[in-house]
Design a protein around this motif. Sequence first.
Motif, PDB file in Angstrom:
ATOM      1  N   GLY A  45       8.412   2.044   6.397  1.00 54.72           N
ATOM      2  CA  GLY A  45       9.240   0.968   7.143  1.00 54.72           C
ATOM      3  C   GLY A  45       8.448  -0.271   7.954  1.00 54.72           C
ATOM      4  O   GLY A  45       8.923  -1.381   7.881  1.00 54.72           O
ATOM      5  N   ASP A  46       7.132   0.338   8.255  1.00 50.98           N
ATOM      6  CA  ASP A  46       6.535  -0.918   8.936  1.00 50.98           C
ATOM      7  C   ASP A  46       5.562  -1.441   8.074  1.00 50.98           C
ATOM      8  O   ASP A  46       4.664  -2.395   8.394  1.00 50.98           O
ATOM      9  CB  ASP A  46       5.587  -0.153  10.108  1.00 50.98           C
ATOM     10  CG  ASP A  46       4.764   1.028   9.626  1.00 50.98           C
ATOM     11  OD1 ASP A  46       5.306   1.844   8.642  1.00 50.98           O
ATOM     12  OD2 ASP A  46       3.724   1.461  10.442  1.00 50.98           O
ATOM     13  N   HIS A  47       5.607  -1.145   6.815  1.00 50.25           N
ATOM     14  CA  HIS A  47       4.860  -2.000   5.716  1.00 50.25           C
ATOM     15  C   HIS A  47       5.553  -2.903   4.705  1.00 50.25           C
ATOM     16  O   HIS A  47       5.051  -3.583   4.224  1.00 50.25           O
ATOM     17  CB  HIS A  47       3.925  -0.940   5.116  1.00 50.25           C
ATOM     18  CG  HIS A  47       2.733  -0.287   5.674  1.00 50.25           C
ATOM     19  ND1 HIS A  47       1.660  -0.617   5.810  1.00 50.25           N
ATOM     20  CD2 HIS A  47       2.905   0.506   6.895  1.00 50.25           C
ATOM     21  CE1 HIS A  47       0.826   0.042   6.766  1.00 50.25           C
ATOM     22  NE2 HIS A  47       1.748   0.716   7.205  1.00 50.25           N
ATOM     23  N   VAL A  48       6.867  -2.313   4.525  1.00 50.86           N
ATOM     24  CA  VAL A  48       7.928  -3.044   3.693  1.00 50.86           C
ATOM     25  C   VAL A  48       9.098  -3.624   4.177  1.00 50.86           C
ATOM     26  O   VAL A  48      10.139  -4.119   3.756  1.00 50.86           O
ATOM     27  CB  VAL A  48       8.286  -2.255   2.409  1.00 50.86           C
ATOM     28  CG1 VAL A  48       7.157  -1.608   1.592  1.00 50.86           C
ATOM     29  CG2 VAL A  48       9.079  -0.921   3.060  1.00 50.86           C
TER      30      VAL A  48
ATOM     31  N   THR B  95       0.896  -1.232  -0.017  1.00 47.54           N
ATOM     32  CA  THR B  95      -0.030  -0.119  -0.193  1.00 47.54           C
ATOM     33  C   THR B  95       0.880   1.186   0.171  1.00 47.54           C
ATOM     34  O   THR B  95       0.528   2.166  -0.699  1.00 47.54           O
ATOM     35  CB  THR B  95      -0.942  -0.046   1.054  1.00 47.54           C
ATOM     36  OG1 THR B  95      -0.264   0.132   2.418  1.00 47.54           O
ATOM     37  CG2 THR B  95      -1.936  -1.160   1.386  1.00 47.54           C
ATOM     38  N   HIS B  96       2.061   1.029   0.909  1.00 52.28           N
ATOM     39  CA  HIS B  96       2.850   2.326   0.633  1.00 52.28           C
ATOM     40  C   HIS B  96       4.261   1.853   1.362  1.00 52.28           C
ATOM     41  O   HIS B  96       4.374   0.991   2.277  1.00 52.28           O
ATOM     42  CB  HIS B  96       2.264   3.581   1.277  1.00 52.28           C
ATOM     43  CG  HIS B  96       2.101   3.476   2.885  1.00 52.28           C
ATOM     44  ND1 HIS B  96       1.167   2.746   3.294  1.00 52.28           N
ATOM     45  CD2 HIS B  96       2.574   4.055   4.046  1.00 52.28           C
ATOM     46  CE1 HIS B  96       0.934   2.575   4.634  1.00 52.28           C
ATOM     47  NE2 HIS B  96       1.884   3.448   5.307  1.00 52.28           N
ATOM     48  N   ALA B  97       5.295   2.703   0.850  1.00 54.83           N
ATOM     49  CA  ALA B  97       6.628   1.759   1.025  1.00 54.83           C
ATOM     50  C   ALA B  97       7.062   2.778   2.535  1.00 54.83           C
ATOM     51  O   ALA B  97       8.019   3.352   2.455  1.00 54.83           O
ATOM     52  CB  ALA B  97       7.476   2.407   0.140  1.00 54.83           C
TER      53      ALA B  97
ATOM     54  N   LEU C  12      -4.610  -1.959   7.150  1.00 54.76           N
ATOM     55  CA  LEU C  12      -3.195  -2.445   7.638  1.00 54.76           C
ATOM     56  C   LEU C  12      -2.662  -2.140   9.150  1.00 54.76           C
ATOM     57  O   LEU C  12      -1.871  -2.824   9.586  1.00 54.76           O
ATOM     58  CB  LEU C  12      -2.024  -2.397   6.538  1.00 54.76           C
ATOM     59  CG  LEU C  12      -2.242  -3.125   5.263  1.00 54.76           C
ATOM     60  CD1 LEU C  12      -2.003  -4.509   5.414  1.00 54.76           C
ATOM     61  CD2 LEU C  12      -3.358  -2.754   4.545  1.00 54.76           C
ATOM     62  N   HIS C  13      -3.539  -1.154   9.652  1.00 50.62           N
ATOM     63  CA  HIS C  13      -3.279  -0.783  11.113  1.00 50.62           C
ATOM     64  C   HIS C  13      -4.863  -0.926  11.485  1.00 50.62           C
ATOM     65  O   HIS C  13      -5.707  -0.138  11.078  1.00 50.62           O
ATOM     66  CB  HIS C  13      -2.892   0.414  11.180  1.00 50.62           C
ATOM     67  CG  HIS C  13      -1.265   0.550  10.814  1.00 50.62           C
ATOM     68  ND1 HIS C  13      -0.264  -0.006  11.762  1.00 50.62           N
ATOM     69  CD2 HIS C  13      -0.717   1.357   9.756  1.00 50.62           C
ATOM     70  CE1 HIS C  13       0.747   0.594  10.956  1.00 50.62           C
ATOM     71  NE2 HIS C  13       0.563   1.313   9.802  1.00 50.62           N
ATOM     72  N   GLY C  14      -5.034  -1.703  12.585  1.00 47.55           N
ATOM     73  CA  GLY C  14      -6.333  -1.572  13.426  1.00 47.55           C
ATOM     74  C   GLY C  14      -7.273  -2.604  12.886  1.00 47.55           C
ATOM     75  O   GLY C  14      -6.736  -3.335  11.701  1.00 47.55           O
TER      76      GLY C  14
HETATM   77 ZN   LIG Z   1       2.255   2.031   8.813  1.00 46.28          ZN
END
Ligand SMILES: [Zn+2]
Length: 223
Positions: A65-68, A61-63, A205-207
Amino acid sequence: MALRTVADGVRLGALVPGELLNTVVLTGPDGDVVVDAGLPWSGRRLAALLRGRHVVEHAVTHAHGDHVGASAWLCRQTGAPLAMGTADADLFEGGRLDTHAGALGRVVLAPLARERRRVDRRLAEGDRVAGFAVLAVPGHSPGTLALWREEDRVLVVGDGPVNVSSDPAAPRWLPLPRGLHDDPAGADAARRRLAGLRPSLVVGLHGRPVAAPDAWARAAGAR
Ligand SMILES: [Zn+2]
């Protein structure tokens, strides 16, 4: 803990307790697409969640650090190609991923994106991912995407609003610093656009998921 089904072909896997950070598995016509890969140390958790699945693509969804954090690991383990929004893909392949207006994101989140690799598919508005349409909603990062399935009005979002209530019909919101956005005003506009879709279910992706269209639209449109 296993993946839990939240909509037809949509499964949520918690990467940290309380579903504060998740991965989402979308089962489309070609197989499973894993959306976002959490933190650099999320590999073991992802491996357990994805055991026995045939991963055909890893979409981001977006780069941030907590997603990639484990994206390169996931692609290496599964052989799946990597897909993300063009602007974030350019940065992920070799640039600086400190796309946060505030110091918290720059200092804490940006360094988590330490392992990189080639991006195989650059996603833009209208592209398809596992039966979902790609919406380009820059602001949280330059290349932030949401995924929208009009048939049943399911929306997958990488960023907030972040619901901490386990009752999808009665969300409670976790306030987050606006400095986590790359461009806070752009993020506001992006959320207003998504609020206008009136999604019946929002999978973040959060919650935790939200099935309260009015409450979510208010929270997303408010700021
Ligand atoms: Zn995030």
